[in-house]
Scaffold this active site. Structure first.
Site, PDB file in Angstrom:
ATOM      1  N   HIS A 140       0.818  -1.222   0.000  1.00  0.00           N
ATOM      2  CA  HIS A 140       0.000   0.000   0.000  1.00  0.00           C
ATOM      3  C   HIS A 140       0.854   1.275   0.000  1.00  0.00           C
ATOM      4  O   HIS A 140       0.341   2.364  -0.265  1.00  0.00           O
ATOM      5  CB  HIS A 140      -0.915   0.051   1.232  1.00  0.00           C
ATOM      6  CG  HIS A 140      -1.965  -1.011   1.259  1.00  0.00           C
ATOM      7  ND1 HIS A 140      -2.834  -1.219   0.219  1.00  0.00           N
ATOM      8  CD2 HIS A 140      -2.293  -1.940   2.202  1.00  0.00           C
ATOM      9  CE1 HIS A 140      -3.660  -2.225   0.521  1.00  0.00           C
ATOM     10  NE2 HIS A 140      -3.343  -2.683   1.711  1.00  0.00           N
ATOM     11  N   ASP A 177      -3.017 -10.571  -2.214  1.00  0.00           N
ATOM     12  CA  ASP A 177      -3.517 -10.050  -0.935  1.00  0.00           C
ATOM     13  C   ASP A 177      -4.971  -9.599  -1.150  1.00  0.00           C
ATOM     14  O   ASP A 177      -5.334  -9.160  -2.234  1.00  0.00           O
ATOM     15  CB  ASP A 177      -2.641  -8.860  -0.520  1.00  0.00           C
ATOM     16  CG  ASP A 177      -2.975  -8.322   0.861  1.00  0.00           C
ATOM     17  OD1 ASP A 177      -2.221  -8.621   1.802  1.00  0.00           O
ATOM     18  OD2 ASP A 177      -3.983  -7.601   0.991  1.00  0.00           O
ATOM     19  N   HIS A 179      -6.469  -7.080  -0.239  1.00  0.00           N
ATOM     20  CA  HIS A 179      -6.584  -5.642  -0.482  1.00  0.00           C
ATOM     21  C   HIS A 179      -5.882  -5.269  -1.789  1.00  0.00           C
ATOM     22  O   HIS A 179      -4.955  -5.954  -2.217  1.00  0.00           O
ATOM     23  CB  HIS A 179      -5.968  -4.864   0.688  1.00  0.00           C
ATOM     24  CG  HIS A 179      -6.571  -5.205   2.018  1.00  0.00           C
ATOM     25  ND1 HIS A 179      -5.963  -6.069   2.908  1.00  0.00           N
ATOM     26  CD2 HIS A 179      -7.731  -4.818   2.589  1.00  0.00           C
ATOM     27  CE1 HIS A 179      -6.728  -6.191   3.991  1.00  0.00           C
ATOM     28  NE2 HIS A 179      -7.818  -5.452   3.813  1.00  0.00           N
ATOM     29  N   ASP A 265      -4.772 -12.650   3.655  1.00  0.00           N
ATOM     30  CA  ASP A 265      -6.007 -12.112   4.216  1.00  0.00           C
ATOM     31  C   ASP A 265      -7.238 -12.403   3.356  1.00  0.00           C
ATOM     32  O   ASP A 265      -8.336 -11.938   3.673  1.00  0.00           O
ATOM     33  CB  ASP A 265      -5.883 -10.614   4.538  1.00  0.00           C
ATOM     34  CG  ASP A 265      -5.070  -9.851   3.524  1.00  0.00           C
ATOM     35  OD1 ASP A 265      -4.842 -10.390   2.430  1.00  0.00           O
ATOM     36  OD2 ASP A 265      -4.679  -8.708   3.809  1.00  0.00           O
TER      37      ASP A 265
HETATM   38 ZN    ZN Z   1      -4.107  -7.026   2.892  1.00  0.00          ZN
END
Ligand code: ZN
Length: 391
Positions: A140, A177, A179, A265
């Site tokens: 991120h 992931d 996200h 995740d």
């Molecule tokens: Zn994540």
């Protein structure tokens, strides 16, 4: 098969403070840990050790990234700010969700450098593939700020390092992931030689990020591919997405090296994601990535750890990936398999299939899927609505 493996005890010392999950201490709920705590990572490392798998891996020492390494993708202001806050006892990475304590600057250097070391092991031929179990995560982090638990963009730093030191030009980054890998994407958004592919839960984090419409810009137009999946996807949707979109896109791009943002995740036990992938799913995804790496870049595959917040399930997801990478089975069985393997959320549903069809359309529009939708390697048709569950 030689698999390089990076882990350093200091990764566990990155201090994200006392929280009730996402909420800082001081609110109306009893404080506990931040979701991004050392637990899932140290227990993963512990299982790799006690299962005996480390005896079958090439231990690659982590080393700190240099400031020069960071500055290939980050601004001097960002690097200086994180260092100053770290020296002053801690602060936030830049978005209000990225707390860190004293000394995290050096630990973050070790995380970026650990990913570089894993990449170097593969590029020099010491390892066939590698896994960097690093912390804090990186995908991120943007050029000018940390974000979403990430201080420095570990994978982007390694990509830039590989290009500067090994003359590697074309690199693909696959991010599974849960996200969106927004940071990695933003750093190479105008770069035609780095393909970023992110498969994630739609709209989860960052919100409104990672849509089908984000496909690169300028010279990099067509070099970013996003597959935003609806919540509730399991092994079926993920393996199909890889078979139909991710793997064909990587194959068409034909990189010289593949890096993987390996977050767990999207697992069935994660407190932040709403997906249901199990160890069998992660094995299958790893196998598909290894196969396409064999096809296009002599198997050169480097994974760098990202999210994954179940302290008890991440270790088994990680072990599944490392066993697949190394070709060595420890005999340790996933004790949760009986609970989650039979979940009705694993077969591909009709509505998931529609999203994958849209992703195929986007990838085809970008020239990343060359074959006609009716020509599948295994003879299956491109749509499977008739044979799948539809809720
Ligand atoms: Zn994540």
């Amino acid at each position: 098969m030689t698999t390089g493996y990076v882990w350093h005890e200091r990764y566990a010392w990155h201090d994200t403070g006392t929280h009730a999950g996402l909420v800082p201490a001081g609110g109306p709920v009893q404080p506990f840990q931040n979701f991004e705590s050392p637990e899932s990572k140290t227990r993963f490392a512990s299982l790799v050790e006690v299962s005996g798998l480390t005896d079958h891996l090439l231990r690659v020492p982590a080393r700190p990234a240099t400031e020069e390494d960071l500055l290939r993708v980050h601004s001097p202001e960002h690097v200086a700010r994180i260092r100053a806050l770290s020296e002053a006892g801690g602060g936030d990475g830049g978005d209000g969700w990225t707390p860190f304590g004293a000394g995290s600057y050096e630990i973050a250097l070790l995380a970026a450098g650990g990913t570089i070391a894993a990449t170097e092991a593969v590029l020099t031929g010491r390892a066939d593939n590698s896994y960097a179990l690093v912390r804090p995560p990186g995908h991120h982090a943007e050029r000018d700020r940390g974000m979403g638990y990430c201080l420095f963009a570990n994978i982007a730093v390694a990509v830039a390092w590989a290009r500067a030191h090994h003359g590697v030009r074309r690199i693909a980054v696959v991010d599974y992931d849960v996200h969106h890998g927004n940071g990695t994407q933003s750093m190479f958004y105008q770069d035609p030689d780095v393909l970023t592919v992110s498969i994630h839960q739609e709209g989860l984090f960052p919100q409104r990020s990672g849509t089908f419409a984000e496909t690169g810009k300028g010279a990099g137009a067509g070099s970013a591919l996003n597959i935003p999946l609806p919540a509730g996807c399991g092994n079926g949707a993920y393996t199909e997405a890889f078979r139909r979109v991710v793997v064909p896109a990587v194959r068409t791009f034909a990189p010289e090296l593949i890096l993987v943002a390996s977050g767990f995740d999207a697992s069935a036990a994660d407190p932040l994601g709403r997906m249901t992938v199990t160890t069998a799913g992660y094995r299958a995804l790893t196998r598909q990535l290894m196969d396409v790496a064999d096809e296009v870049c002599q198997g050169r595959l480097v994974m760098s750890h990202e999210g994954g917040y179940s302290p008890v399930y991440v270790p088994f997801c990680g072990l599944a990936v490392l066993e697949t990478l190394s070709g060595h089975s420890t005999g340790v069985e996933d004790p949760f398999d009986g609970v989650w393997a039979a979940s009705p959320q694993h077969p591909l549903t009709g509505w998931q299939d529609e999203v994958l069809a849209r992703a195929e359309e986007v990838a085809r529009g970008l020239g990343l899927i060359c074959r006609s939708p009716d020509v599948k390697g295994n003879g299956e048709s491109s749509t499977r609505k008739g044979s799948t569950r539809d809720h």
